[in-house]
Write a protein that holds these residues in place. Structure first.
Motif, PDB file in Angstrom:
ATOM      1  N   ALA A  26     -39.975  35.554  64.281  1.00  0.00           N
ATOM      2  CA  ALA A  26     -39.788  35.451  65.731  1.00  0.00           C
ATOM      3  C   ALA A  26     -38.774  36.485  66.218  1.00  0.00           C
ATOM      4  O   ALA A  26     -38.950  37.086  67.284  1.00  0.00           O
ATOM      5  CB  ALA A  26     -39.352  34.047  66.107  1.00  0.00           C
ATOM      6  N   ALA A  27     -37.720  36.695  65.442  1.00  0.00           N
ATOM      7  CA  ALA A  27     -36.703  37.671  65.817  1.00  0.00           C
ATOM      8  C   ALA A  27     -37.281  39.088  65.813  1.00  0.00           C
ATOM      9  O   ALA A  27     -36.992  39.889  66.709  1.00  0.00           O
ATOM     10  CB  ALA A  27     -35.511  37.577  64.876  1.00  0.00           C
ATOM     11  N   LEU A  28     -38.097  39.404  64.831  1.00  0.00           N
ATOM     12  CA  LEU A  28     -38.741  40.724  64.788  1.00  0.00           C
ATOM     13  C   LEU A  28     -39.664  40.921  65.985  1.00  0.00           C
ATOM     14  O   LEU A  28     -39.716  42.014  66.568  1.00  0.00           O
ATOM     15  CB  LEU A  28     -39.521  40.893  63.487  1.00  0.00           C
ATOM     16  CG  LEU A  28     -38.679  41.121  62.241  1.00  0.00           C
ATOM     17  CD1 LEU A  28     -39.524  40.960  60.984  1.00  0.00           C
ATOM     18  CD2 LEU A  28     -38.035  42.487  62.284  1.00  0.00           C
ATOM     19  N   LEU A  29     -40.382  39.884  66.369  1.00  0.00           N
ATOM     20  CA  LEU A  29     -41.260  39.974  67.536  1.00  0.00           C
ATOM     21  C   LEU A  29     -40.455  40.179  68.818  1.00  0.00           C
ATOM     22  O   LEU A  29     -40.879  40.920  69.707  1.00  0.00           O
ATOM     23  CB  LEU A  29     -42.143  38.734  67.641  1.00  0.00           C
ATOM     24  CG  LEU A  29     -43.217  38.612  66.558  1.00  0.00           C
ATOM     25  CD1 LEU A  29     -43.921  37.266  66.640  1.00  0.00           C
ATOM     26  CD2 LEU A  29     -44.209  39.754  66.656  1.00  0.00           C
ATOM     27  N   LYS A  30     -39.288  39.562  68.913  1.00  0.00           N
ATOM     28  CA  LYS A  30     -38.426  39.760  70.086  1.00  0.00           C
ATOM     29  C   LYS A  30     -37.930  41.206  70.143  1.00  0.00           C
ATOM     30  O   LYS A  30     -37.913  41.817  71.210  1.00  0.00           O
ATOM     31  CB  LYS A  30     -37.260  38.789  70.066  1.00  0.00           C
ATOM     32  CG  LYS A  30     -37.661  37.379  70.433  1.00  0.00           C
ATOM     33  CD  LYS A  30     -36.470  36.509  70.643  1.00  0.00           C
ATOM     34  CE  LYS A  30     -36.856  35.068  70.825  1.00  0.00           C
ATOM     35  NZ  LYS A  30     -37.925  34.792  71.744  1.00  0.00           N
ATOM     36  N   LEU A  31     -37.532  41.745  68.999  1.00  0.00           N
ATOM     37  CA  LEU A  31     -37.091  43.136  68.977  1.00  0.00           C
ATOM     38  C   LEU A  31     -38.250  44.062  69.354  1.00  0.00           C
ATOM     39  O   LEU A  31     -38.069  45.010  70.119  1.00  0.00           O
ATOM     40  CB  LEU A  31     -36.535  43.527  67.608  1.00  0.00           C
ATOM     41  CG  LEU A  31     -36.065  44.971  67.486  1.00  0.00           C
ATOM     42  CD1 LEU A  31     -34.944  45.280  68.478  1.00  0.00           C
ATOM     43  CD2 LEU A  31     -35.616  45.272  66.059  1.00  0.00           C
ATOM     44  N   SER A  32     -39.419  43.780  68.853  1.00  0.00           N
ATOM     45  CA  SER A  32     -40.596  44.571  69.194  1.00  0.00           C
ATOM     46  C   SER A  32     -40.865  44.520  70.697  1.00  0.00           C
ATOM     47  O   SER A  32     -41.140  45.547  71.329  1.00  0.00           O
ATOM     48  CB  SER A  32     -41.810  44.050  68.423  1.00  0.00           C
ATOM     49  OG  SER A  32     -42.969  44.724  68.813  1.00  0.00           O
TER      50      SER A  32
END
Length: 109
Positions: A26-32
């Motif tokens: 989820a954190a990677l998707l937010k950064l993306s």
């Protein structure tokens, strides 16, 4: 968003990966999402306020990874989708809020 922010978030991701945290994806998707907004959706002179608010929300959620002991209260609801503002107008205020909140914490403890 400053390079310093990106390095800190990547360090947080490294910690999440090492601990096999369930929130890493989820954190990677937010950064993306954050990067996508900055690169592709800020070229015009105005953007929808709701898009800017979504950007701020993702930024704050990523900062929560770093400052898990910091209490963060937000009320970022937009009911009027027709409101436009300059892109990236609000992020300096949010960045400064984190900077000064953490400086204050460091000075007190």
């Amino acid at each position: 968003v400053s390079p310093h922010f990106l390095f800190n978030i990547l360090n947080s991701f490294t910690y999440l990966a090492r601990t096999k945290s369930e929130i890493l994806e989820a954190a990677l998707l937010k950064l993306s999402s954050l990067l996508r907004y900055m690169i592709y959706e800020t070229n015009d002179t105005t953007t929808q306020l709701s898009k800017e608010i979504n950007y701020l929300h993702d930024y704050i959620e990523l900062q929560k990874l770093r400052y898990h002991d910091l209490t963060i209260n937000t009320n970022l609801n937009v009911t009027d989708k027709a409101v436009n503002i300059a892109p990236m107008l609000l992020i300096p205020f949010v960045e400064n809020a984190f900077k000064h909140a953490t400086l204050s914490d460091n000075q007190n403890g």
